[in-house]
Design an enzyme around this catalytic site. Sequence first.
Site, short mmCIF file in Angstrom:
data_model
loop_
_atom_site.label_atom_id
_atom_site.label_comp_id
_atom_site.label_asym_id
_atom_site.label_seq_id
_atom_site.Cartn_x
_atom_site.Cartn_y
_atom_site.Cartn_z
N LEU A 251 79.58 37.81 70.83
CA LEU A 251 79.95 39.17 70.70
C LEU A 251 79.18 40.14 71.38
O LEU A 251 77.87 39.87 71.73
CB LEU A 251 79.68 39.37 69.15
CG LEU A 251 80.43 38.65 68.18
CD1 LEU A 251 80.10 39.01 66.75
CD2 LEU A 251 82.00 39.04 68.17
N GLU B 11 71.14 44.55 97.23
CA GLU B 11 70.09 45.68 97.12
C GLU B 11 69.52 45.71 95.68
O GLU B 11 68.40 45.85 95.40
CB GLU B 11 70.67 47.03 97.64
CG GLU B 11 70.71 47.13 99.26
CD GLU B 11 72.13 46.70 99.74
OE1 GLU B 11 72.33 46.34 100.82
OE2 GLU B 11 73.10 46.14 98.59
N HIS C 112 68.49 46.13 67.11
CA HIS C 112 69.42 45.31 67.14
C HIS C 112 68.97 43.78 66.33
O HIS C 112 68.75 42.82 66.90
CB HIS C 112 69.73 44.84 68.69
CG HIS C 112 70.01 46.12 69.45
ND1 HIS C 112 69.36 47.06 69.82
CD2 HIS C 112 71.22 46.25 70.05
CE1 HIS C 112 69.79 47.99 70.41
NE2 HIS C 112 71.08 47.58 70.64
N HIS D 101 76.85 45.30 65.92
CA HIS D 101 75.87 45.35 66.88
C HIS D 101 75.10 46.92 67.13
O HIS D 101 75.77 47.86 66.79
CB HIS D 101 76.50 45.27 68.28
CG HIS D 101 75.98 45.25 69.51
ND1 HIS D 101 75.31 44.20 70.30
CD2 HIS D 101 75.16 46.52 70.29
CE1 HIS D 101 74.56 44.75 71.37
NE2 HIS D 101 74.40 45.92 71.38
#
EC number: 2.2.1.1
Length: 596
Positions: free
Chosen positions: A158, A340, A46, A232
């Site tokens: 984005l 939780e 990335h 991305h």
Amino acid sequence: MADAEASAELPEEARPDGGTLRVLRDMASRLRIHSIRATCSTSSGHPTSCSSSAEIMSVLFFYIMRYKQSDPENPDNDRFVLAKRLSFVDVATGWLGQGLGVACGMAYTGKYFDRASYRVFCLMSDGESSEGSVWEAMAFASYYSLDNLVAIFDVNRLGHSGALPAEHCIDIYQRRCEAFGWNTYVVDGRDVEALCQVFWQASQVKHKPTAVVAKTFKGRGTPSIEDAESWHGKPMPRERADAIIKLIESQIETSRNLDPQLPIEDSPEVNITDVRMTSPPDYRVGDKIATRKACGLALAKLGYANDRVIVLDGDTKYSTFSEIFNKEYPERFIECFMAEQNMVSVALGCASRGRTIAFASTFAAFLTRAFDQIRIGGLSESNINIIGSHCGVSVGEDGASQMALEDIAMFRTIPKCTIFYPTDAVSTEHAVSLAANAKGMCFIRTTRPETMVIYTPQERFEIGQAKVLRHCVSDKVTVIGAGITVYEALAAADELLKQDIFIRVIDLFTIKPLDVTTIISSAKATEGRIITVEDHYPQGGIGEAVCAAVSMDPDIQVHSLAVSGVPQSGKSEELLDMYGISARHIIVAVKCMLLN
């Protein structure tokens, strides 16, 4: 107030000189280059997400944070949690929405247990703020006044698929953070001087956690890719990457480096090895007590043995009996309320770097909500201990929504996870003690109704060692149970004995790892016949675990009794019989096996 005026009012330590600012900008450029090269070399990663936070990372690691580079696990180091799909040392990454909960656990430990100077920084993307677990953590941090915690929102507009709901509307993020009780700063995430100032200001805030909302741009510094959609998670093409790297290198002004500040060494020494109960279990054979209550008593006893034992609960302390620990050691009890997911993340943070022995308890059925966090705990090889009460149809009148019938399957998938399923109070106390010293995650499954104590206080228990409760040379079938079904197996053995039919009864104690040696030797002694009986769905439960263990031996036959269908509400003994796991059904299964 103008920025120049505001800057002038800050002390010198909050106003880096021009040379330092140049180095920090250059460090950010080098980080971009490293991310481009690394992702190109692996054809995965990335780089655009890395680029948006480069200035943030540069300022944090080379100006703000205190740590020893040569000793990354030093207890006095500032902590950094990164949930933006990049690597870090304390917890596994690659998930979204969990980092802040883990950071909360680290910060809580630093403030209330260690009482130390180290601070905790958590970098998040704007995209992950869609995860509800982020806001569970935001509420937790505010409630417990974690002023040693800083959360950084990298608002680059984005996500994976396109623009995010709030895009670059920074005020939306600011209002949300403030509504949760956080001290909040808005900053240009490309401005290293402004970042230095807000991080220093955050260090002066008391009684509130701080959020830094940083406006950034995905792919920052890369022409035609910056702030562009559809990049991305995509490495740049090699030729394009080379050109971009040359461009970024041309903007670097200095080869100077900055060394991080050393930490303040004020964390207490901690010893959580070889924690032992101070006395044997205080129960007599024949006593009746629920294993969930025995678990609460055992936690309090363990807390007396070591002051780094902590307990977390999700607003179920009167049902799980963690309230017993809370009464004895309120300063070591963390109420996480009905959240939780966050409870498990906080436990992961508390247990990191070996600072505490953490036990988190709730109804086992509610742990399905936290499976993502449990999974990350497994990938991190965390030493947290999770207690799930109210398992199976033996819960009774509360009905199907409260009955954990999937939990064994869930925890069996976690690497190196030990699963305890104690039958009585004595074995429960041993399970708690063993879990405290075990490596990796542990799950302790406890039962709601009272059960009879069948083991003496002197009985010894070990992980991976089952108990053979009934055996003789005339045994024809091996019946394997755990927890509540052990009593059904014993009742079946008593009834069959009246008919001159002998069965071997095994209490597994740990479902993972299984005592394969005892199972196979018992099967061979009973002409290859095994019946498993469990208060759990058949999928992923004890029956399937035993089948896998004996699968290489064609002479062993396994018949599984387990809960099928969606259970109803009713009395415990009625439901055990209705769903085919009572003594009556075991007797029928034994006779059918003998006929075949």
